[in-house]
Structures are given as C-alpha cells and as structure tokens.
Design a protein around this motif. Structure first.
Motif, PDB file in Angstrom:
ATOM      1  N   VAL A 120      73.079   9.824  74.823  1.00 14.96           N
ATOM      2  CA  VAL A 120      72.299   8.588  74.985  1.00 14.96           C
ATOM      3  C   VAL A 120      72.170   8.242  76.466  1.00 14.96           C
ATOM      4  O   VAL A 120      71.072   7.939  76.966  1.00 14.96           O
ATOM      5  N   ALA A 121      73.282   8.305  77.180  1.00 17.11           N
ATOM      6  CA  ALA A 121      73.279   7.964  78.606  1.00 17.11           C
ATOM      7  C   ALA A 121      72.392   8.903  79.404  1.00 17.11           C
ATOM      8  O   ALA A 121      71.742   8.486  80.376  1.00 17.11           O
ATOM      9  N   SER A 122      72.355  10.178  79.000  1.00 15.14           N
ATOM     10  CA  SER A 122      71.544  11.145  79.741  1.00 15.14           C
ATOM     11  C   SER A 122      70.058  10.804  79.642  1.00 15.14           C
ATOM     12  O   SER A 122      69.321  10.922  80.623  1.00 15.14           O
ATOM     13  N   LEU A 123      69.611  10.380  78.473  1.00 13.06           N
ATOM     14  CA  LEU A 123      68.200   9.982  78.347  1.00 13.06           C
ATOM     15  C   LEU A 123      67.936   8.661  79.061  1.00 13.06           C
ATOM     16  O   LEU A 123      66.868   8.468  79.654  1.00 13.06           O
ATOM     17  N   ALA A 166      74.573  32.639  76.238  1.00 11.05           N
ATOM     18  CA  ALA A 166      73.501  32.114  75.388  1.00 11.05           C
ATOM     19  C   ALA A 166      72.435  31.467  76.249  1.00 11.05           C
ATOM     20  O   ALA A 166      72.743  30.870  77.287  1.00 11.05           O
ATOM     21  N   VAL A 167      71.194  31.605  75.796  1.00  6.49           N
ATOM     22  CA  VAL A 167      70.063  30.895  76.391  1.00  6.49           C
ATOM     23  C   VAL A 167      69.524  29.937  75.344  1.00  6.49           C
ATOM     24  O   VAL A 167      69.253  30.334  74.206  1.00  6.49           O
ATOM     25  N   LEU A 168      69.387  28.679  75.731  1.00  9.46           N
ATOM     26  CA  LEU A 168      68.872  27.646  74.826  1.00  9.46           C
ATOM     27  C   LEU A 168      67.505  27.191  75.310  1.00  9.46           C
ATOM     28  O   LEU A 168      67.315  26.949  76.506  1.00  9.46           O
ATOM     29  N   THR A 169      66.565  27.084  74.383  1.00  6.30           N
ATOM     30  CA  THR A 169      65.266  26.513  74.696  1.00  6.30           C
ATOM     31  C   THR A 169      64.898  25.541  73.579  1.00  6.30           C
ATOM     32  O   THR A 169      65.623  25.417  72.587  1.00  6.30           O
ATOM     33  N   ALA A 170      63.779  24.843  73.742  1.00  4.58           N
ATOM     34  CA  ALA A 170      63.372  23.835  72.757  1.00  4.58           C
ATOM     35  C   ALA A 170      62.331  24.420  71.801  1.00  4.58           C
ATOM     36  O   ALA A 170      61.675  25.426  72.094  1.00  4.58           O
ATOM     37  N   ASN A 171      62.169  23.764  70.681  1.00  4.47           N
ATOM     38  CA  ASN A 171      61.226  24.196  69.652  1.00  4.47           C
ATOM     39  C   ASN A 171      59.848  24.432  70.257  1.00  4.47           C
ATOM     40  O   ASN A 171      59.281  23.560  70.919  1.00  4.47           O
ATOM     41  N   PHE A 172      59.306  25.627  69.996  1.00  6.45           N
ATOM     42  CA  PHE A 172      57.996  25.957  70.543  1.00  6.45           C
ATOM     43  C   PHE A 172      56.980  26.265  69.440  1.00  6.45           C
ATOM     44  O   PHE A 172      55.964  26.912  69.672  1.00  6.45           O
ATOM     45  N   ASP A 173      57.260  25.785  68.228  1.00  2.00           N
ATOM     46  CA  ASP A 173      56.284  25.914  67.146  1.00  2.00           C
ATOM     47  C   ASP A 173      55.027  25.113  67.467  1.00  2.00           C
ATOM     48  O   ASP A 173      55.062  24.138  68.219  1.00  2.00           O
ATOM     49  N   PRO A 217      61.669  17.628  82.937  1.00  2.00           N
ATOM     50  CA  PRO A 217      62.767  16.663  82.943  1.00  2.00           C
ATOM     51  C   PRO A 217      62.707  15.856  81.639  1.00  2.00           C
ATOM     52  O   PRO A 217      61.607  15.569  81.162  1.00  2.00           O
ATOM     53  N   ASP A 218      63.829  15.555  81.091  1.00  2.00           N
ATOM     54  CA  ASP A 218      64.067  14.791  79.854  1.00  2.00           C
ATOM     55  C   ASP A 218      64.024  15.643  78.588  1.00  2.00           C
ATOM     56  O   ASP A 218      64.481  15.200  77.538  1.00  2.00           O
ATOM     57  N   ASP A 219      63.500  16.891  78.642  1.00  3.89           N
ATOM     58  CA  ASP A 219      63.413  17.688  77.415  1.00  3.89           C
ATOM     59  C   ASP A 219      64.772  17.983  76.797  1.00  3.89           C
ATOM     60  O   ASP A 219      64.885  18.129  75.575  1.00  3.89           O
ATOM     61  N   MET A 220      65.808  18.090  77.605  1.00  2.99           N
ATOM     62  CA  MET A 220      67.152  18.365  77.088  1.00  2.99           C
ATOM     63  C   MET A 220      67.821  17.119  76.531  1.00  2.99           C
ATOM     64  O   MET A 220      68.847  17.212  75.848  1.00  2.99           O
ATOM     65  N   GLU A 221      67.257  15.960  76.802  1.00  4.10           N
ATOM     66  CA  GLU A 221      67.972  14.715  76.536  1.00  4.10           C
ATOM     67  C   GLU A 221      67.748  14.129  75.144  1.00  4.10           C
ATOM     68  O   GLU A 221      68.261  13.064  74.835  1.00  4.10           O
ATOM     69  N   TYR A 222      67.018  14.823  74.300  1.00  3.11           N
ATOM     70  CA  TYR A 222      66.749  14.298  72.957  1.00  3.11           C
ATOM     71  C   TYR A 222      67.721  14.899  71.932  1.00  3.11           C
ATOM     72  O   TYR A 222      67.320  15.412  70.900  1.00  3.11           O
ATOM     73  N   GLY A 223      68.997  14.826  72.256  1.00  2.35           N
ATOM     74  CA  GLY A 223      70.047  15.296  71.366  1.00  2.35           C
ATOM     75  C   GLY A 223      70.741  16.553  71.834  1.00  2.35           C
ATOM     76  O   GLY A 223      71.952  16.701  71.662  1.00  2.35           O
ATOM     77  N   SER A 224      70.005  17.490  72.446  1.00  2.00           N
ATOM     78  CA  SER A 224      70.618  18.741  72.885  1.00  2.00           C
ATOM     79  C   SER A 224      71.697  18.518  73.932  1.00  2.00           C
ATOM     80  O   SER A 224      72.651  19.300  74.033  1.00  2.00           O
ATOM     81  N   SER A 225      71.552  17.466  74.724  1.00  2.00           N
ATOM     82  CA  SER A 225      72.538  17.207  75.775  1.00  2.00           C
ATOM     83  C   SER A 225      73.911  16.885  75.197  1.00  2.00           C
ATOM     84  O   SER A 225      74.920  16.999  75.896  1.00  2.00           O
ATOM     85  N   ALA A 226      73.977  16.490  73.921  1.00  2.00           N
ATOM     86  CA  ALA A 226      75.287  16.284  73.287  1.00  2.00           C
ATOM     87  C   ALA A 226      76.033  17.604  73.172  1.00  2.00           C
ATOM     88  O   ALA A 226      77.255  17.666  73.370  1.00  2.00           O
TER      89      ALA A 226
END
Length: 249
Positions: free
Chosen positions: A201-204, A122-129, A31-40
């Motif tokens: 912003v509201a989502s986070l 499309a499948v979206l995931t977060a940076n995994f570096d 939870p919250d991983d999508m809310e750092y900009g991707s939710s836009a």
C-alpha cells in the motif's frame, strides 16, 4: 502468516518454490506498475535477503496531463521512493518512449542485457494479455511482457545479441522461472503477511503526483489489501500474491 481453513485443500494454489532464490528481476513498462500488489511479494523477498532489481522500460513520461519533460523526473523520483518502501535499491529506468513501446529487437536486447547483468533466478513481468484488469490491456503492458518473454530466451542464447558477450563481457544466463503477475489463470501463490500488505500500500502511495492526476483512482488502502486477500483465499492464507509461473528447467 495466518492460514485460512478450506474444505478442499486440493483446489488451493501451490506455494511458489522460491526458497533457494537469491535474485529476482522485475521488468515492467512504467513507474507504478509493480505497485498494484506485486510489491508485496517483493517486500517478502527482500525481507529474507533476496536481491530484487526493478527494470522500468519507460519513465512513464506520457502518463500525466503535464509536459513529458517535467513528468519523467517526477515519476522516477516517486518510483525510487516506492522501491525503498519494499527494500529495493537497484532501480533501472530506460528511455524507451512511454505510450509507444514496441517489442523490438532493440528492446529485447536492452532487457537481455540487464538479465545477464543481474543473473536472476526468476524474472517477473506483468500480465500482457490483450484483455486484462477488467478491460483492454494498455499497449505498453502488452509490448513489455512479450519483449520480456523473448529476452529471457535471448539472454540464454550464445548466438543472439553476441555483442553483449563480446563487447560488454556479459555471458549468457539461464533464468529458471518466468513469473507473470496479475494473470487470471495463476498457477502459484506467495503468501505474504500484514507487514508486506502495508508495504505494498505504501509503495503505491509514493506515487503522489501521478495519483493526484487521476482523481477517479481509488485510494491504495481501499483496494490493495482486497487484491491480496483474494489471492490469499486462493492459496489458503490470509493474504497472498498470485502468479502464473513457468518453470524453464
């Protein structure tokens, strides 16, 4: 959306070719991983009728200084509220262990199952570096991304996880695009407007209990718009979500 003039248009990130997409699956660890900009980006997609599914691999139960059995339900409720702010009604939260996620065959199968059910463009995931977000990336983020990449392939392979088709009736599915959010070497951008920035912003902000447990954490309104404004500068717009996009053909 307002464009920003540039002296070198050839250096700008191209627009994400998402005009004909109808479904997107977002796979993240917590939870919250999508809310750092991707939710836009999600808010922009749902506003035009794209169906977006969130798949969280854990409930984030180890992310607060409260017993996990209490935290899991709190974070699930906050994530549901965050989803509602950006038009997402299909939320799946799995019970893999927070803080101990591993890119196992079981995890790949679970992700592939949802890919076959949703059948996304499309499948979206977060940076995994290994290094990300200004430091060493969290272990669950790395595991989630690796498992997602493999599961996209697994979902399109007749002979991998045969039981998904034979026992569950989930036929294989080819996903055209794999998107990685938060990647330093973005290849594409999705321009977003002020409404989508506000929704992000509201989502986070919906993660109230989680943020309250992190007194050092900046307020969402203090940094989310700046992230999206920086993305906009790379794309020639006021705001944008930048993504590393892989066209899987």
């Amino acid at each position: 959306m307002t464009s920003t003039p540039t002296s070198d248009p050839s250096s700008l990130l191209p627009a994400l070719p998402d005009e004909d997409w109808s479904r997107v699956l977002c796979v993240v660890a917590h939870p919250d991983d999508m809310e750092y900009g991707s939710s836009a980006a999600v808010a922009a997609w749902t506003a035009r009728g794209v169906e977006v599914t969130y798949l969280l691999l854990t409930s984030g139960e180890a992310g607060m200084q409260t017993p996990p059995e209490q935290v899991g339900p709190i974070r699930a409720d906050e994530q549901a509220k965050a989803c509602a702010t950006v038009g997402v009604s299909d939320l799946v939260i799995m019970n893999h262990p927070d803080g101990m996620l591993m890119p196992t065959l079981d995890l790949r199968r679970d992700i592939a199952r949802v890919i076959r059910r949703v059948r996304p463009d499309a499948v979206l995931t977060a940076n995994f570096d290994f290094e990300a977000y200004g430091g060493l990336n969290q272990a669950d983020h790395r595991a989630a991304g690796l498992a997602t990449v493999d599961a996209v392939r697994d979902a399109d392979n007749t002979w991998v996880f045969r039981e998904l088709a034979e026992d569950e009736g989930l036929r294989k599915w080819h996903t055209r695009w794999l998107l990685v959010a938060g990647h330093p070497d973005a290849t594409h951008a999705l321009a977003v407007g002020a409404d989508q920035v506000a929704a992000s912003v509201a989502s986070l902000e919906c993660h109230q209990a989680y943020l309250a447990d992190l007194p050092w954490h900046p307020k969402p309104a203090d940094f989310i718009p700046e992230i999206l404004r920086t993305g906009g500068q790379a794309a020639g717009h006021e705001y944008a979500v930048t993504l590393r996009a892989y066209d899987l053909g």
